[in-house]
Write a protein that holds these residues in place. Sequence first.
Motif, PDB file in Angstrom:
ATOM      1  N   ARG A   1       6.149   7.187   7.240  1.00 42.79           N
ATOM      2  CA  ARG A   1       7.036   8.043   7.700  1.00 42.79           C
ATOM      3  C   ARG A   1       8.657   8.379   6.509  1.00 42.79           C
ATOM      4  N   ASP A   2       9.411   7.415   6.220  1.00 44.61           N
ATOM      5  CA  ASP A   2      10.131   7.065   5.251  1.00 44.61           C
ATOM      6  C   ASP A   2       9.894   7.520   4.294  1.00 44.61           C
ATOM      7  N   ALA A   3       8.634   6.843   3.660  1.00 47.17           N
ATOM      8  CA  ALA A   3       7.862   7.099   2.403  1.00 47.17           C
ATOM      9  C   ALA A   3       7.440   8.464   2.198  1.00 47.17           C
ATOM     10  N   GLY A   4       7.057   9.655   3.400  1.00 43.86           N
ATOM     11  CA  GLY A   4       7.066  10.926   3.551  1.00 43.86           C
ATOM     12  C   GLY A   4       5.986  10.918   3.760  1.00 43.86           C
TER      13      GLY A   4
ATOM     14  N   VAL B   1      -0.198   9.871  -3.807  1.00 49.91           N
ATOM     15  CA  VAL B   1      -0.739   9.840  -2.303  1.00 49.91           C
ATOM     16  C   VAL B   1      -0.033  10.290  -1.312  1.00 49.91           C
ATOM     17  N   ARG B   2      -0.902  11.166  -0.737  1.00 48.77           N
ATOM     18  CA  ARG B   2       0.261  11.665   0.299  1.00 48.77           C
ATOM     19  C   ARG B   2      -0.135  11.758   1.970  1.00 48.77           C
ATOM     20  N   HIS B   3      -1.707  11.339   2.085  1.00 42.48           N
ATOM     21  CA  HIS B   3      -2.020  10.832   3.233  1.00 42.48           C
ATOM     22  C   HIS B   3      -2.697   9.062   3.133  1.00 42.48           C
ATOM     23  N   VAL B   4      -2.634   8.694   4.238  1.00 48.22           N
ATOM     24  CA  VAL B   4      -3.153   7.172   4.513  1.00 48.22           C
ATOM     25  C   VAL B   4      -4.225   7.379   5.965  1.00 48.22           C
ATOM     26  N   GLY B   5      -4.942   6.625   5.688  1.00 46.97           N
ATOM     27  CA  GLY B   5      -5.739   6.390   7.074  1.00 46.97           C
ATOM     28  C   GLY B   5      -5.866   5.051   7.674  1.00 46.97           C
ATOM     29  N   LEU B   6      -4.761   4.393   8.453  1.00 45.49           N
ATOM     30  CA  LEU B   6      -4.765   3.612   8.805  1.00 45.49           C
ATOM     31  C   LEU B   6      -5.808   2.634   9.968  1.00 45.49           C
ATOM     32  N   TRP B   7      -5.502   1.497  10.002  1.00 49.61           N
ATOM     33  CA  TRP B   7      -6.734   0.822  10.787  1.00 49.61           C
ATOM     34  C   TRP B   7      -6.181  -0.135  11.828  1.00 49.61           C
ATOM     35  N   ARG B   8      -6.547  -0.365  13.029  1.00 46.36           N
ATOM     36  CA  ARG B   8      -5.594  -0.975  13.993  1.00 46.36           C
ATOM     37  C   ARG B   8      -5.358  -2.190  13.814  1.00 46.36           C
ATOM     38  N   GLU B   9      -6.142  -2.930  13.178  1.00 46.42           N
ATOM     39  CA  GLU B   9      -5.255  -4.413  12.921  1.00 46.42           C
ATOM     40  C   GLU B   9      -4.192  -5.246  12.429  1.00 46.42           C
ATOM     41  N   PRO B  10      -4.254  -4.576  10.784  1.00 43.06           N
ATOM     42  CA  PRO B  10      -3.234  -4.702  10.394  1.00 43.06           C
ATOM     43  C   PRO B  10      -2.404  -4.108  10.320  1.00 43.06           C
ATOM     44  N   VAL B  11      -2.209  -2.690  11.801  1.00 44.95           N
ATOM     45  CA  VAL B  11      -0.864  -2.470  11.659  1.00 44.95           C
ATOM     46  C   VAL B  11      -0.438  -3.104  12.436  1.00 44.95           C
ATOM     47  N   ARG B  12      -0.904  -3.041  13.714  1.00 40.14           N
ATOM     48  CA  ARG B  12      -0.781  -4.224  14.909  1.00 40.14           C
ATOM     49  C   ARG B  12       0.121  -5.296  14.357  1.00 40.14           C
ATOM     50  N   ALA B  13      -0.734  -6.092  13.309  1.00 39.48           N
ATOM     51  CA  ALA B  13       0.260  -7.230  12.497  1.00 39.48           C
ATOM     52  C   ALA B  13       1.415  -6.841  12.006  1.00 39.48           C
ATOM     53  N   TYR B  14       1.215  -5.798  11.405  1.00 39.81           N
ATOM     54  CA  TYR B  14       2.907  -6.163  10.801  1.00 39.81           C
ATOM     55  C   TYR B  14       3.940  -5.471  12.589  1.00 39.81           C
ATOM     56  N   GLY B  15       3.394  -4.242  12.573  1.00 37.38           N
ATOM     57  CA  GLY B  15       4.109  -4.107  14.134  1.00 37.38           C
ATOM     58  C   GLY B  15       3.749  -2.556  14.294  1.00 37.38           C
ATOM     59  N   VAL B  16       3.575  -2.057  15.304  1.00 37.44           N
ATOM     60  CA  VAL B  16       2.725  -0.619  14.808  1.00 37.44           C
ATOM     61  C   VAL B  16       4.656   0.304  15.238  1.00 37.44           C
ATOM     62  N   GLU B  17       4.664   0.313  15.572  1.00 42.23           N
ATOM     63  CA  GLU B  17       6.556   0.831  15.420  1.00 42.23           C
ATOM     64  C   GLU B  17       7.295   0.872  13.962  1.00 42.23           C
ATOM     65  N   ASP B  18       7.305  -0.368  13.459  1.00 41.45           N
ATOM     66  CA  ASP B  18       8.164  -0.234  11.784  1.00 41.45           C
ATOM     67  C   ASP B  18       6.486   0.141  10.975  1.00 41.45           C
ATOM     68  N   ALA B  19       5.701   0.227  11.185  1.00 37.41           N
ATOM     69  CA  ALA B  19       4.244   0.556  10.349  1.00 37.41           C
ATOM     70  C   ALA B  19       4.719   1.738  10.254  1.00 37.41           C
ATOM     71  N   ALA B  20       4.980   2.812  11.573  1.00 32.96           N
ATOM     72  CA  ALA B  20       5.430   3.992  11.564  1.00 32.96           C
ATOM     73  C   ALA B  20       5.935   4.434  10.894  1.00 32.96           C
TER      74      ALA B  20
ATOM     75  N   LEU C   1       0.381  -1.380  -0.143  1.00 34.99           N
ATOM     76  CA  LEU C   1      -0.162  -0.381   0.046  1.00 34.99           C
ATOM     77  C   LEU C   1       1.176   1.012  -0.139  1.00 34.99           C
ATOM     78  N   VAL C   2       1.810   0.934   0.389  1.00 34.64           N
ATOM     79  CA  VAL C   2       2.808   2.154   0.240  1.00 34.64           C
ATOM     80  C   VAL C   2       3.416   2.137  -0.444  1.00 34.64           C
ATOM     81  N   ASP C   3       3.669   1.572  -1.406  1.00 35.53           N
ATOM     82  CA  ASP C   3       4.665   1.627  -2.289  1.00 35.53           C
ATOM     83  C   ASP C   3       3.460   2.286  -3.537  1.00 35.53           C
TER      84      ASP C   3
END
Length: 288
Positions: free
Chosen positions: A62-65, A39-58, A30-32
């Motif tokens: 962030r690194d993608a701008g 696209v500059r903005h994304v709204g995220l959902w908790r379940e996939p973010v937690r599955a990926y890892g919150v800090e890793d998702a952040a 999705l980020v890619d």
Amino acid sequence: MTPRTTAGEHAPDRFSINQMTVKQLPLPELVDACTGLGVRHVGLWREPVRAYGVEDAAKLVRDAGLTVSTLCRGGFLTATDPHARVAAIDDNRAAIDEAAALGTHVLVLVSGGLPPGSRDLAAARERIADALAELAPYAAQRGVRLAIEPLHPMFASDRCVVSTLAQALDLAERFPADQVGVCVDTYHVWWDERAPEQIARAGCGGRIATFQLADWTTPLPEGVLNGRGQLGDGAVDMREWRSYVEAAGYDGPIEVELFNDGLWARDGREVLAETVRRYAQHAVPHGA
């Protein structure tokens, strides 16, 4: 691999894609895809973010701008059982922490439906207020604002006893505006003749925390929850609703959030590119 783009597919500056619209895309993909389409903005959902890892998702976004326009969702605050209420408060505190870690200032709340065996809507709404009294100060400490989202009345029994913007504002206005606001979602409020005046009311109080788009198409599918239409396919005038929130002072990201089985069955990158095009066709003011 980024999707091929055309000038017409380059995302307008305020466009935000809600992760649920293309939930078939893993977060890195999705980020890619967002990067490839501008696209500059994304709204995220908790379940996939937690599955990926919150800090890793952040770090990934962030690194993608990218900026995270919202995190979905907190809420479900209407339980009467004491243990369930404690669990709900704890879960919402965790959601606030996750929002802060992702760098978003908005946590969207779906308030919760009637507890089993209850028919008392007013009491359920008061339990939401009681929970907000605990959660709002904690959110403020973390730099996060709670956004009460009214859902269409067909969801009042099982998902959200807050059905109108007036009801959402009645709750939000018990708390400081920088702590609790509202989410304006066209799918849920387009039918309400009072919604435009309530958007103006929200604007006067600085209460519009986020604005989301989805169309209303009929007949509704058997799984009503997944009936949100692609922009331009239904009854909602996206430009008109955008004009309401902008007249009320909202100038933040505009999220497209679609729960749609047909879209989920398709290639996610194609859906994202199509959504960018539909947004430009139906939600950008003429001449902009």
